[in-house]
Design a protein around this motif. Sequence first.
Motif, mmCIF file in Angstrom:
data_model
loop_
_atom_site.group_PDB
_atom_site.id
_atom_site.type_symbol
_atom_site.label_atom_id
_atom_site.label_comp_id
_atom_site.label_asym_id
_atom_site.label_seq_id
_atom_site.Cartn_x
_atom_site.Cartn_y
_atom_site.Cartn_z
ATOM 1 N N GLU A 757 -6.908 -25.625 0.852
ATOM 2 C CA GLU A 757 -6.134 -26.266 -0.209
ATOM 3 C C GLU A 757 -4.805 -26.795 0.333
ATOM 4 O OE1 GLU A 757 -5.797 -23.208 -3.077
ATOM 5 O OE2 GLU A 757 -7.810 -23.511 -3.924
ATOM 6 N N VAL A 758 -4.157 -25.994 1.183
ATOM 7 C CA VAL A 758 -2.885 -26.419 1.777
ATOM 8 C C VAL A 758 -3.102 -27.638 2.666
ATOM 9 C CG1 VAL A 758 -1.086 -25.759 3.412
ATOM 10 C CG2 VAL A 758 -1.813 -24.136 1.663
ATOM 11 N N GLU A 759 -4.211 -27.639 3.437
ATOM 12 C CA GLU A 759 -4.506 -28.778 4.303
ATOM 13 C C GLU A 759 -4.703 -30.048 3.478
ATOM 14 O OE1 GLU A 759 -7.876 -27.414 6.476
ATOM 15 O OE2 GLU A 759 -6.683 -26.572 8.114
ATOM 16 N N LYS A 760 -5.381 -29.925 2.339
ATOM 17 C CA LYS A 760 -5.573 -31.088 1.464
ATOM 18 C C LYS A 760 -4.234 -31.612 0.949
ATOM 19 C CE LYS A 760 -10.232 -29.927 -0.167
ATOM 20 N NZ LYS A 760 -11.029 -29.527 -1.368
ATOM 21 N N GLU A 761 -3.364 -30.705 0.560
ATOM 22 C CA GLU A 761 -2.048 -31.119 0.072
ATOM 23 C C GLU A 761 -1.253 -31.822 1.168
ATOM 24 O OE1 GLU A 761 -0.655 -31.053 -2.948
ATOM 25 O OE2 GLU A 761 -2.617 -30.432 -3.711
ATOM 26 N N LEU A 762 -1.295 -31.255 2.357
ATOM 27 C CA LEU A 762 -0.578 -31.866 3.487
ATOM 28 C C LEU A 762 -1.124 -33.255 3.794
ATOM 29 C CD1 LEU A 762 -0.229 -28.819 5.913
ATOM 30 C CD2 LEU A 762 1.611 -29.970 4.666
ATOM 31 N N GLU A 763 -2.439 -33.416 3.715
ATOM 32 C CA GLU A 763 -3.042 -34.719 3.972
ATOM 33 C C GLU A 763 -2.619 -35.722 2.911
ATOM 34 O OE1 GLU A 763 -5.378 -37.727 5.700
ATOM 35 O OE2 GLU A 763 -4.507 -35.847 6.441
ATOM 36 N N LYS A 764 -2.553 -35.267 1.657
ATOM 37 C CA LYS A 764 -2.123 -36.146 0.568
ATOM 38 C C LYS A 764 -0.682 -36.608 0.797
ATOM 39 C CE LYS A 764 -1.487 -36.216 -4.461
ATOM 40 N NZ LYS A 764 -1.572 -35.425 -5.711
ATOM 41 N N VAL A 765 0.184 -35.665 1.175
ATOM 42 C CA VAL A 765 1.586 -36.001 1.440
ATOM 43 C C VAL A 765 1.681 -36.987 2.607
ATOM 44 C CG1 VAL A 765 3.792 -35.072 2.234
ATOM 45 C CG2 VAL A 765 2.493 -33.859 0.471
#
Length: 893
Positions: A757-765
């Motif tokens: 989930e954190v990786e997805k958020e980082l990718e979105k940012v």
Amino acid sequence: METAEIRRRWLTFFEGKGHAVVPSAPLIHEDPNLLFVNAGMVPFKPYFLGQETPAWTRATSVQKCVRTGDIDEVGKTSRHGTFFQMNGNFSFGDYFKRDAIAFAWELLTTPQPEGGYGLDPERLWATVYTDDDEAEQLWLELTSIPKERIVRRAEADNYWSMGVPGPGGPCSEIFYDRGEEYGREGGPEVDEDRYMEIWNLVFMQYELSAVRSKADFDVAGPLPAQNVDTGMGLERIASILQGVDNMYEIDEVYPVLEKAAEMTGRTYGTQSGQTAGDSHPDDVHLRVVADHVRSSLMLIGDGVTPGNEGRGYVLRRMLRRAVRAMRLLGYEDPALPHLLPVSMERMSASYPELRTGFDRIAQIAYAEEQAFRRTLAQGTTILDTAVSRTKESGGDTLAGEQAFALHDTYGFPIDLTLEMAAEQGLKVDRDGFVRLMDEQRQRAKADAKAKKGGHANTEVWKDLRALGATDWRAYEELTTQGSVVGLVRDGARVDELEPGQTGQVVLDRTSFYAESGGQIADSGTIVVDGARLLVRDVQRPVKGLVVHTVEVADGPVRVGQESSAEVDPQWRIDACQAHSGTHVVHAALRQVLGPSALQSGSYNKPGYLRLDFAWNQSLSADARAEIEHVANLAVRDDLPVSADWMTLPEARERGALALFGETYDEQVRVIEIGGEWSRELCGGTHVRHSSQIGALTLTGESSVGSGVRRLEAFVGMNALQHLATERALVAELSSIVKAPAGDLPERVSELVTRLREVEKELEKVRREQVAASAGSLTDAASDVGGVTYIGQHISGGAPDDLRQMVTDTRAQLGEERPTVVALTGDGPGKPVVVVATNEAARAKGVKAGALVRVAAQVLGGGGGGKDDLAQGGGQDATKVEDALAAIERELGA
């Protein structure tokens, strides 16, 4: 007369003439010169070479054979096939030419109601060696063949050898005249399609010292005894007795051909001439299917599995040629599930083990077909790409290198390449392909010649074997007293080995186990009059001789000295645990998965085992756990382990399992664990009770080929050490995540989910930052040589981001003016460039692929793609602005 009946009559006839009936050896044979048994005499070579003394003076067999040298000719003539059966009768210093000719004539011409084959004597011809007056006289004396039907032929046709130094001699062949509709009159010298060779009588009477070719050899002198080796092709005589044109139409082969014709909607034989050489391509393909399906059935039945080298490659090639032939006939669905059972039904009349083992055979064959279907799909994609590039360059011929790469790397058949290229309007550089294939064949022949040349190296072992067989005590003792019979260094016999040297030692008596049956050799020492030799390996280079490879720690050691062979007791105990553990795992595997999960290979050494078995899918965690559980229950139950010697038929009657591909003597050793719970033929060393195996833990399960899986395990102390290591690892993880061992799976799963989930958020940012830094790209548009050009560097831009941005920007700019959008980014640590063009730009001759190559050259790399969208990259990230400038200069040029 059915083939099985022809086979039965052969064995019955010669048994009545005092011959011992010897069962067919497996197709896999322990011979450095052969992939497969390729002649009926191969299992008898040790007797003809004088390496062993046969238990009988005359013998007969129907031997399974495979020859693959002419595999590309299969189906094109009536003489070429891969699998065949050779009827043979052999004399070891007993009868010679007179009886060999008399037996042959009697069996061939005796009427069928009286047990013979009933051939018309007027249709039989004989050939003899050019100066063999004796053989010609015997044909005239013992048969009704007139002198004009006895033909003298030279060495190339009527002199036999093994192709290496050893026994040889003149031969006499029997031919059958099939009639004028099959060719020209005049005998075998004129037409060997009309006059079919059915029987070869070899009069083995000379020792050959050198064999340079079939017609060029040196005769050292007469053999100590005159021998007879004869061979009659079972398929050939069947074609005559069944009144069919060729071997593909006999009862053991034709049903598969007929089924293939039915599946493909083809009619066999209506468009071909009388001989197989005048065959329509459809008929050739149907014969390839029939031959290769039967050959594959027999090879898998004897333990061969598809692979990328050696025997496995031959099997893989035949299976894929059969599937390819069905495709060329228009059938693209899985074919083997329809064809293989038909072949099994016909062949099981002579080989009933094919029926009992068919589940295993089918699993392997069907898995290979599925793998090839995936290969065809992949190869088709690659071929399409190659065709497109050829057309783009203005060519009309696919390069031979590309056709060869498809064939060699992806297993894509050349016939399919020709067919599919033609469908797209291209030719194929067949000459270039053939040249590369010939180069590959020459390399293979050179390798084979090198290996064959290695046969000469066994002469030193044959000489030592002639001094007597090794008294082998590995089953009874760990230490034996004896003497040094021979020493070898660098392939030559020597009188002495000095300290620090490595060589081979032959003792008259030894307790060392020689590597075989998947078990590695014992370790230990040989003490010779105070000298100490460290044993590094133990092998049997020729039957009956045990050879120790040693490093001389103290010395020297000389021939004739007294010796003490001392096996490391701990090594032997650990090796016994591993080998008995292999049997236990095999029995547990069959109990859990069923009887079709048969072992196809194994390897064990102290503390470790691996077992290959026929299965076409990975095992679930539950299945692996159950196999391990059943195996350890057998260990816990302290089952008795026994070893008994018996005949091979007795062992089969008791249900003992044999390892496929192994060659067994008439007397075999049967290992039982818990009676019938595990009963296998085995020559290895074993514990006395299953509890002595100790702990057993499975450590891995993987694929090692189509339809073959591999289990690995530790036993004894190695298993305990493995479990202790895993326990320590679990304790460490528990400490890190601060959770009890029982909660580890749930806790680790939670952490992994949160991490994703954190990786997805980082990718979105990251994407938002890239988009923000890009701003409105259309504002940066400029006119360069009549083309709207945007060239920008996007910090942090990954390839996926850049491709999306160039296509979006191109769409925003529309199609009114020629447009080029070029973006560079940082990529995964390296610079990347992506270029897009619209239709108007392409109409003007501006191509994205060409622009990318210009930029990539500046970046120190390469790239390419289509005219509308292309991508490249390089090594020098400091040159991204220069790369964009290079594109701009190209547009303005």
